[in-house]
Design a protein around this motif. Sequence first.
Motif, PDB file in Angstrom:
ATOM      1  N   ARG A  32     -10.640  -1.006   6.473  1.00 34.24           N
ATOM      2  CA  ARG A  32     -10.190  -1.986   5.476  1.00 34.24           C
ATOM      3  C   ARG A  32     -11.121  -3.190   5.591  1.00 34.24           C
ATOM      4  O   ARG A  32     -10.986  -4.039   6.488  1.00 34.24           O
TER       5      ARG A  32
ATOM      6  N   ASN B 222       0.657   2.269  -3.467  1.00 37.46           N
ATOM      7  CA  ASN B 222      -0.657   2.485  -4.049  1.00 37.46           C
ATOM      8  C   ASN B 222      -0.687   3.886  -4.670  1.00 37.46           C
ATOM      9  O   ASN B 222      -0.253   4.851  -4.044  1.00 37.46           O
TER      10      ASN B 222
ATOM     11  N   PHE C  30      -7.724   3.736  -1.208  1.00 36.54           N
ATOM     12  CA  PHE C  30      -6.761   2.806  -1.790  1.00 36.54           C
ATOM     13  C   PHE C  30      -7.397   1.914  -2.848  1.00 36.54           C
ATOM     14  O   PHE C  30      -6.714   1.456  -3.772  1.00 36.54           O
ATOM     15  N   LEU C  31      -8.689   1.657  -2.710  1.00 40.48           N
ATOM     16  CA  LEU C  31      -9.378   0.773  -3.650  1.00 40.48           C
ATOM     17  C   LEU C  31      -9.736   1.497  -4.940  1.00 40.48           C
ATOM     18  O   LEU C  31      -9.491   0.992  -6.044  1.00 40.48           O
TER      19      LEU C  31
ATOM     20  N   ASN D  43       1.344   0.037 -11.471  1.00 35.63           N
ATOM     21  CA  ASN D  43       1.170  -1.281 -10.860  1.00 35.63           C
ATOM     22  C   ASN D  43       1.984  -1.284  -9.570  1.00 35.63           C
ATOM     23  O   ASN D  43       3.208  -1.220  -9.596  1.00 35.63           O
ATOM     24  N   SER D  44       1.309  -1.333  -8.446  1.00 33.58           N
ATOM     25  CA  SER D  44       1.972  -1.172  -7.153  1.00 33.58           C
ATOM     26  C   SER D  44       3.018  -2.250  -6.886  1.00 33.58           C
ATOM     27  O   SER D  44       4.107  -1.961  -6.383  1.00 33.58           O
TER      28      SER D  44
ATOM     29  N   GLU E 246       0.817  -1.214   0.000  1.00 34.75           N
ATOM     30  CA  GLU E 246       0.000   0.000   0.000  1.00 34.75           C
ATOM     31  C   GLU E 246       0.848   1.260   0.000  1.00 34.75           C
ATOM     32  O   GLU E 246       0.374   2.333  -0.357  1.00 34.75           O
TER      33      GLU E 246
ATOM     34  N   ARG F 227     -11.292   0.166   1.274  1.00 35.57           N
ATOM     35  CA  ARG F 227      -9.940   0.432   1.763  1.00 35.57           C
ATOM     36  C   ARG F 227      -9.749   1.944   1.774  1.00 35.57           C
ATOM     37  O   ARG F 227      -9.250   2.526   0.828  1.00 35.57           O
TER      38      ARG F 227
ATOM     39  N   HIS G 143      -1.588  -3.604   6.882  1.00 38.11           N
ATOM     40  CA  HIS G 143      -1.365  -2.647   5.792  1.00 38.11           C
ATOM     41  C   HIS G 143      -1.533  -1.222   6.313  1.00 38.11           C
ATOM     42  O   HIS G 143      -0.705  -0.341   6.057  1.00 38.11           O
TER      43      HIS G 143
ATOM     44  N   LYS H 296      -8.408   4.261  -5.915  1.00 36.93           N
ATOM     45  CA  LYS H 296      -7.231   5.015  -6.376  1.00 36.93           C
ATOM     46  C   LYS H 296      -7.575   6.502  -6.512  1.00 36.93           C
ATOM     47  O   LYS H 296      -7.389   7.117  -7.549  1.00 36.93           O
TER      48      LYS H 296
END
Length: 326
Positions: A143, A123, A234-235, A280-281, A120, A219, A163, A237
């Motif tokens: 989360r 992210n 986070f989900l 791409n994390s 994360e 998230r 996380h 973005k």
Amino acid sequence: MIKIGLLGVGHLGNIHLKLLKQIPEFEIVGIYDADPVRAAEKSAEYEVQAWEDPIALMDAVEAVDIVTPTSTHHDLAKQAMKRFKHVFIEKPVTATVEEARKLMALAREAGVKVQVGHVERFNPAFLALRGKDIQPMFIEAHRLAQWNPRGTDVSVVLDLMIHDIDVVLSVVKFGVKKISASGVAVVSDTPDIANARIEFDNGCVANLTASRISLKNMRKMRIFQRNAYLSVDFLAKKTEILHINDADERPAPDDLMFEFQAGDQTKYLRMELPPVEAVNSIKLELEEFAEAIRTDSTPPVTLDEAVAALDCAHLIVEKINQLCIV
């Protein structure tokens, strides 16, 4: 090129294998998996050599990527460090804090680079905060995940909440003063939903909730500080920053803003939407691992930071166990 060996080609290891082949700084010498059938399948699919002995593979490379079950992390990383190999380890770094501290000593003695996969940190939504003035005084994180049997061998704290623990510790630069927590085992034998309150020496408080029995995935993290509110999804973005400015700090006319009264003062709310780059994390964290080796620099997520997150997670688990709710 950096010769690397991949240990573990399960669900996440398969993702690592696919991405390692896309990173020109790495040359994949081989893969190893405790399941020889799975190793053979991935060997054929990705045209890489499958090794029967992980130690032999370590001897043939400069770095290893450990994506095996957490219970095996310590022994594999120890063998790699004793051979002076650079190590990438998926989170959580080890099963126990004691094991992690032993790896810290080994890494210092061997002088190798060790990076831990707290993804994360890479992210896109969190990366959008780089360079921003972040001085949190209250943090709230949720989360939530739909049920998935994978990962239920450990508490939701070590599976999911860790996380957010890592992210919080990376932005709050003060020691942990007090931890309160509660949790309930609903489906598995360990807590499936948990809440933790972390109090820091500077007065900052982080309230974290993690669940793996939710109807929908979430998230999100919200950070509150003097004159600003930061929201990180986070989900999705997506990142938003709400600034509170005094009248003499009025934003530019093209800013998204709102005027309001705070007592006898006029304030302005300015909404900032930092650009969120599509990255791409997992690939990015592996690329930065390669960069740390190539330039002899400090990895972006150090072993010391991972140990701090693991220590905090275990303290939370202890608090939950003391309540005897599980």
